[in-house]
Design a protein around this motif. Structure first.
Motif, PDB file in Angstrom:
ATOM      1  N   UNK A  62       3.992  16.631  14.723  1.00  0.00           N
ATOM      2  CA  UNK A  62       3.049  17.422  13.923  1.00  0.00           C
ATOM      3  C   UNK A  62       2.367  16.571  12.858  1.00  0.00           C
ATOM      4  N   UNK A  63       3.117  15.664  12.236  1.00  0.00           N
ATOM      5  CA  UNK A  63       2.510  14.809  11.219  1.00  0.00           C
ATOM      6  C   UNK A  63       1.429  13.931  11.841  1.00  0.00           C
ATOM      7  N   UNK A  64       1.742  13.374  12.992  1.00  0.00           N
ATOM      8  CA  UNK A  64       0.762  12.522  13.670  1.00  0.00           C
ATOM      9  C   UNK A  64      -0.480  13.312  14.054  1.00  0.00           C
ATOM     10  N   UNK A  65      -0.268  14.505  14.610  1.00  0.00           N
ATOM     11  CA  UNK A  65      -1.405  15.311  15.073  1.00  0.00           C
ATOM     12  C   UNK A  65      -2.231  15.871  13.918  1.00  0.00           C
ATOM     13  N   UNK A  66      -1.534  16.367  12.875  1.00  0.00           N
ATOM     14  CA  UNK A  66      -2.222  17.126  11.829  1.00  0.00           C
ATOM     15  C   UNK A  66      -2.746  16.271  10.687  1.00  0.00           C
ATOM     16  N   UNK A  67      -2.111  15.122  10.439  1.00  0.00           N
ATOM     17  CA  UNK A  67      -2.506  14.297   9.302  1.00  0.00           C
ATOM     18  C   UNK A  67      -2.941  12.898   9.715  1.00  0.00           C
TER      19      UNK A  67
ATOM     20  N   UNK B 100      -9.423   8.874  16.193  1.00  0.00           N
ATOM     21  CA  UNK B 100      -8.826   8.593  17.505  1.00  0.00           C
ATOM     22  C   UNK B 100      -9.048   7.165  17.994  1.00  0.00           C
ATOM     23  N   UNK B 101     -10.069   6.477  17.489  1.00  0.00           N
ATOM     24  CA  UNK B 101     -10.307   5.111  17.941  1.00  0.00           C
ATOM     25  C   UNK B 101      -9.234   4.146  17.457  1.00  0.00           C
ATOM     26  N   UNK B 102      -8.494   4.520  16.403  1.00  0.00           N
ATOM     27  CA  UNK B 102      -7.423   3.654  15.904  1.00  0.00           C
ATOM     28  C   UNK B 102      -6.039   4.237  16.174  1.00  0.00           C
ATOM     29  N   UNK B 103      -5.985   5.343  16.893  1.00  0.00           N
ATOM     30  CA  UNK B 103      -4.684   5.932  17.219  1.00  0.00           C
ATOM     31  C   UNK B 103      -3.786   4.921  17.918  1.00  0.00           C
ATOM     32  N   UNK B 104      -4.354   4.133  18.826  1.00  0.00           N
ATOM     33  CA  UNK B 104      -3.580   3.197  19.633  1.00  0.00           C
ATOM     34  C   UNK B 104      -3.157   1.937  18.913  1.00  0.00           C
ATOM     35  N   UNK B 105      -3.387   1.852  17.603  1.00  0.00           N
ATOM     36  CA  UNK B 105      -2.963   0.697  16.812  1.00  0.00           C
ATOM     37  C   UNK B 105      -1.586   0.908  16.183  1.00  0.00           C
ATOM     38  N   UNK B 106      -0.940   2.004  16.509  1.00  0.00           N
ATOM     39  CA  UNK B 106       0.237   2.408  15.759  1.00  0.00           C
ATOM     40  C   UNK B 106       1.558   2.070  16.457  1.00  0.00           C
ATOM     41  N   UNK B 107       2.484   1.538  15.659  1.00  0.00           N
ATOM     42  CA  UNK B 107       3.860   1.266  16.078  1.00  0.00           C
ATOM     43  C   UNK B 107       3.882   0.476  17.390  1.00  0.00           C
ATOM     44  N   UNK B 108       3.296  -0.701  17.350  1.00  0.00           N
ATOM     45  CA  UNK B 108       3.164  -1.543  18.546  1.00  0.00           C
ATOM     46  C   UNK B 108       4.445  -2.346  18.771  1.00  0.00           C
ATOM     47  N   UNK B 109       5.537  -1.621  18.939  1.00  0.00           N
ATOM     48  CA  UNK B 109       6.849  -2.260  19.048  1.00  0.00           C
ATOM     49  C   UNK B 109       6.911  -3.139  20.299  1.00  0.00           C
ATOM     50  N   UNK B 110       6.481  -2.590  21.422  1.00  0.00           N
ATOM     51  CA  UNK B 110       6.510  -3.347  22.666  1.00  0.00           C
ATOM     52  C   UNK B 110       5.655  -4.606  22.589  1.00  0.00           C
ATOM     53  N   UNK B 111       4.481  -4.491  22.011  1.00  0.00           N
ATOM     54  CA  UNK B 111       3.584  -5.645  21.919  1.00  0.00           C
ATOM     55  C   UNK B 111       4.170  -6.739  21.041  1.00  0.00           C
ATOM     56  N   UNK B 112       4.737  -6.363  19.907  1.00  0.00           N
ATOM     57  CA  UNK B 112       5.313  -7.353  18.985  1.00  0.00           C
ATOM     58  C   UNK B 112       6.526  -8.031  19.630  1.00  0.00           C
ATOM     59  N   UNK B 113       7.341  -7.261  20.344  1.00  0.00           N
ATOM     60  CA  UNK B 113       8.476  -7.850  21.051  1.00  0.00           C
ATOM     61  C   UNK B 113       8.011  -8.811  22.140  1.00  0.00           C
ATOM     62  N   UNK B 114       7.034  -8.391  22.936  1.00  0.00           N
ATOM     63  CA  UNK B 114       6.554  -9.249  24.017  1.00  0.00           C
ATOM     64  C   UNK B 114       5.938 -10.541  23.495  1.00  0.00           C
TER      65      UNK B 114
ATOM     66  N   UNK C  16       0.850  -1.196   0.000  1.00  0.00           N
ATOM     67  CA  UNK C  16       0.000   0.000   0.000  1.00  0.00           C
ATOM     68  C   UNK C  16       0.878   1.234   0.000  1.00  0.00           C
ATOM     69  N   UNK C  17       0.252   2.391   0.281  1.00  0.00           N
ATOM     70  CA  UNK C  17       0.971   3.658   0.309  1.00  0.00           C
ATOM     71  C   UNK C  17       1.186   4.133   1.727  1.00  0.00           C
ATOM     72  N   UNK C  18       0.717   5.350   2.025  1.00  0.00           N
ATOM     73  CA  UNK C  18       0.895   5.933   3.348  1.00  0.00           C
ATOM     74  C   UNK C  18      -0.418   6.551   3.817  1.00  0.00           C
ATOM     75  N   UNK C  19      -0.569   6.638   5.117  1.00  0.00           N
ATOM     76  CA  UNK C  19      -1.798   7.189   5.699  1.00  0.00           C
ATOM     77  C   UNK C  19      -1.983   8.649   5.310  1.00  0.00           C
ATOM     78  N   UNK C  20      -0.882   9.390   5.268  1.00  0.00           N
ATOM     79  CA  UNK C  20      -0.969  10.841   5.130  1.00  0.00           C
ATOM     80  C   UNK C  20      -1.574  11.283   3.805  1.00  0.00           C
ATOM     81  N   UNK C  21      -1.549  10.423   2.768  1.00  0.00           N
ATOM     82  CA  UNK C  21      -2.234  10.787   1.522  1.00  0.00           C
ATOM     83  C   UNK C  21      -3.399   9.837   1.210  1.00  0.00           C
ATOM     84  N   UNK C  22      -3.863   9.135   2.258  1.00  0.00           N
ATOM     85  CA  UNK C  22      -5.033   8.254   2.165  1.00  0.00           C
ATOM     86  C   UNK C  22      -4.815   7.070   1.233  1.00  0.00           C
ATOM     87  N   UNK C  23      -3.553   6.631   1.051  1.00  0.00           N
ATOM     88  CA  UNK C  23      -3.314   5.477   0.192  1.00  0.00           C
ATOM     89  C   UNK C  23      -2.917   4.223   0.977  1.00  0.00           C
TER      90      UNK C  23
END
Length: 538
Positions: free
Chosen positions: A403-408, A415-429, A293-300
């Protein structure tokens, strides 16, 4: 080769993903390998024939790996306008105007990489560039390298009008009447660069990779995954290797094209053979890159549920799932490592499903396949990295609420999916191998601020800030492991990643111990020296 012994400081021999650390008081190298630790190394230091280096209270750690970057693109940024340093839209335009004044003979202006938050929704207009470029065709890449901004002369050069259909897997962002704004997304940007914009010369490209690898050596990096290599890039690397202008190891990941992958299998095998026949210890080509896929910031980026601010949009998938599996199986059978870009939660599900299908259908072997970025991950997918033995390559510098996280990002996913991001600790555990990278030039290639962010989940420039998603913080030892043992596994290099006796002598001398200092101060640690297979590269 003479014996080199390091004394007078600490040696971190190894750190693992659960936080265990192995240390020594001294270490000795010979013929590119670690030959002794502690008392045995001190005995060699005292024999009068060894080259002894006083660490002066500093710390020697295994060489740092870079699990995902684009060093040619990063090096070439210096050739065009310096838009990276701009702090607003006016700063970008000023940098372009200055470059044009200094290069009046230029047929094109090509630069990177601007901050997409400087315009509403990341949409930049051609007429803004027209004011400072006139009739000189101009293209600037955004920092995500999935988006580009062109002026009116460039649109004309590409034959792009209101009647021009969007390319497959790309978008020309348009006004309500269909007129292109000047912002190009995904294939619209990449195809334009490949087919319309004049290519950089081979010397410019070799100089770019040399500058990039010199800079990597200066920061202690001994291996880099170039995560997006086109056939036109291969001569650059071959020439750089022949001329001894590579100052760190680089592994190439050839990009698989959804439209032509069947013919690419044999072509990539031939290109891999070209690299192997060169027999240069700093260049390999063992990997194939897939963009799911692409990136969140351009909806791709591909999401399982619609974007919060576009209820009819779930992203822009680059592959049909069955075609992706067929391609991945073919490249795996050819012995390539898979390196799969996945940003959205559904893209990560697709990437893991693809690797599961490959493992189920192809003969068993040690694969070390990689899913890169893992930006959004549904909870039911976390454990699959360990279950499938897939390496999760994170870019830890992104794991902060900037700023990218907050603005884009958050406005796009909600906000309901904000906590799905970069789950480094969870994947390691969950027990998976994690490697770290930067995606440079998207963000800084310097591992030190990214290391700090992995531990704190905020910017080191705001040491008192609250941690963003604090449960996903990792220990300093786990972060070091991701940069050393994790990237060594990704590099298919079982003999690297630690400084145990018999291992390859890749090491970096730091002014302080990154495992014991305040993590906010890690970016200020100095690199005093870098060794690649026992050879000092910085």
């Amino acid at each position: 080769m003479a014996i080199t012994v390091f004394t007078g400081g600490a040696v971190i021999v190894a750190a693992d993903r659960v936080g265990a650390v192995d240390t020594a008081s001294a270490i000795a190298f010979e013929d590119g390998r670690v030959i002794a630790l502690d008392a045995e190394a001190l005995e060699l230091a005292a024999n009068g024939t060894s080259d002894v280096i006083d660490l002066a209270g500093g710390t020697l750690v295994p060489g740092i790996g870079e699990g995902h970057a684009h060093p040619v693109l990063g090096g070439l940024e210096a050739v065009g306008p310096n838009v990276r340093e701009a702090v607003d839209l006016a700063g970008i335009l000023s940098a372009v105007a200055e470059w044009k004044q200094q290069h009046p003979e230029a047929d094109w202006i090509v630069g990177a990489s601007y901050d997409a938050t400087f315009a509403p929704g990341g949409v930049f207009r051609a007429e803004w560039l027209d004011e400072v470029t006139g009739d000189t065709p101009t293209i600037l890449r955004a920092w995500d390298y999935h988006t580009a901004w062109v002026n009116s002369a460039a649109l004309r050069a590409g034959g792009i009008t209101a009647e021009t259909p969007d390319p497959e897997l790309g978008r020309y962002v348009r006004d309500a009447d269909g007129t292109p704004t000047g912002t190009l997304q995904e294939a619209a940007a990449n195809d334009f660069i490949a087919n319309v914009v004049p290519a950089f010369s081979i010397e410019d490209r070799v100089a770019a990779i040399e500058a990039a690898t010199l800079s990597y050596a200066e920061q202690g990096t001994t291996w880099v995954q170039d995560a997006w290599v086109e056939p036109t890039d291969l001569p650059t690397y071959l020439e750089a290797a022949r001329a001894d202008r590579l100052h760190t190891r680089v592994n190439l990941a050839f990009r698989a094209d959804p439209a032509t992958w069947q013919s690419q299998v044999a072509a990539f095998e031939k290109q891999r053979d070209q690299v192997r026949s060169l027999a240069h210890d700093r260049l390999s080509a063992d990997t194939v890159k897939f963009f799911v896929d692409g990136v969140i910031e351009n909806h791709t980026a591909v999401l399982a549920a619609p974007y919060a601010d576009r209820p009819d949009e779930r992203g822009l998938p680059n592959w049909a799932e069955d075609e992706l599996i067929s391609a991945a199986r073919a490249f795996d059978l050819a012995g390539f490592q898979l390196h799969i870009h996945a940003i959205g939660d559904d893209a990560n599900r697709i990437a893991l499903d693809t690797i599961a299908a490959v493992q189920a259908e192809n003969p068993a072997r040690e694969r070390a396949h990689v899913v890169a970025h893992v930006a959004m991950l549904a909870q039911d997918q976390v454990g699959r990295f360990a279950e499938l033995d897939v390496i999760a390559n994170f870019e830890p510098y992104w794991a902060q609420c900037d700023a990218v996280m907050r603005d884009l990002t958050i406005p796009h996913i909600g906000p309901d999916r904000e906590g799905w991001q970069y789950l480094i600790g969870s994947v390691l555990r969950a027990g998976a191998t994690v490697s770290f990278g930067s995606d440079w030039p998207v963000t800084t290639k310097d591992w030190r601020p990214a290391f700090s962010t992995a531990v704190t989940r905020h910017s080191h420039l705001e040491p008192d800030a609250a941690a963003w998603l604090p449960d996903e913080r990792v220990s300093a030892a786990a972060a070091l492991s991701a940069y050393t043992a994790g990237t060594a596994r990704q590099a298919l290099a079982s003999g690297r990643g630690t400084l145990h006796v018999g291992m390859v002598a890749d090491a970096v001398w730091l002014s302080a111990d990154p495992l014991s200092v305040d993590p906010n101060t890690i970016p200020s640690i100095d690199v005093r020296g870098t060794w690649l297979a026992g050879e000092r590269t910085y």
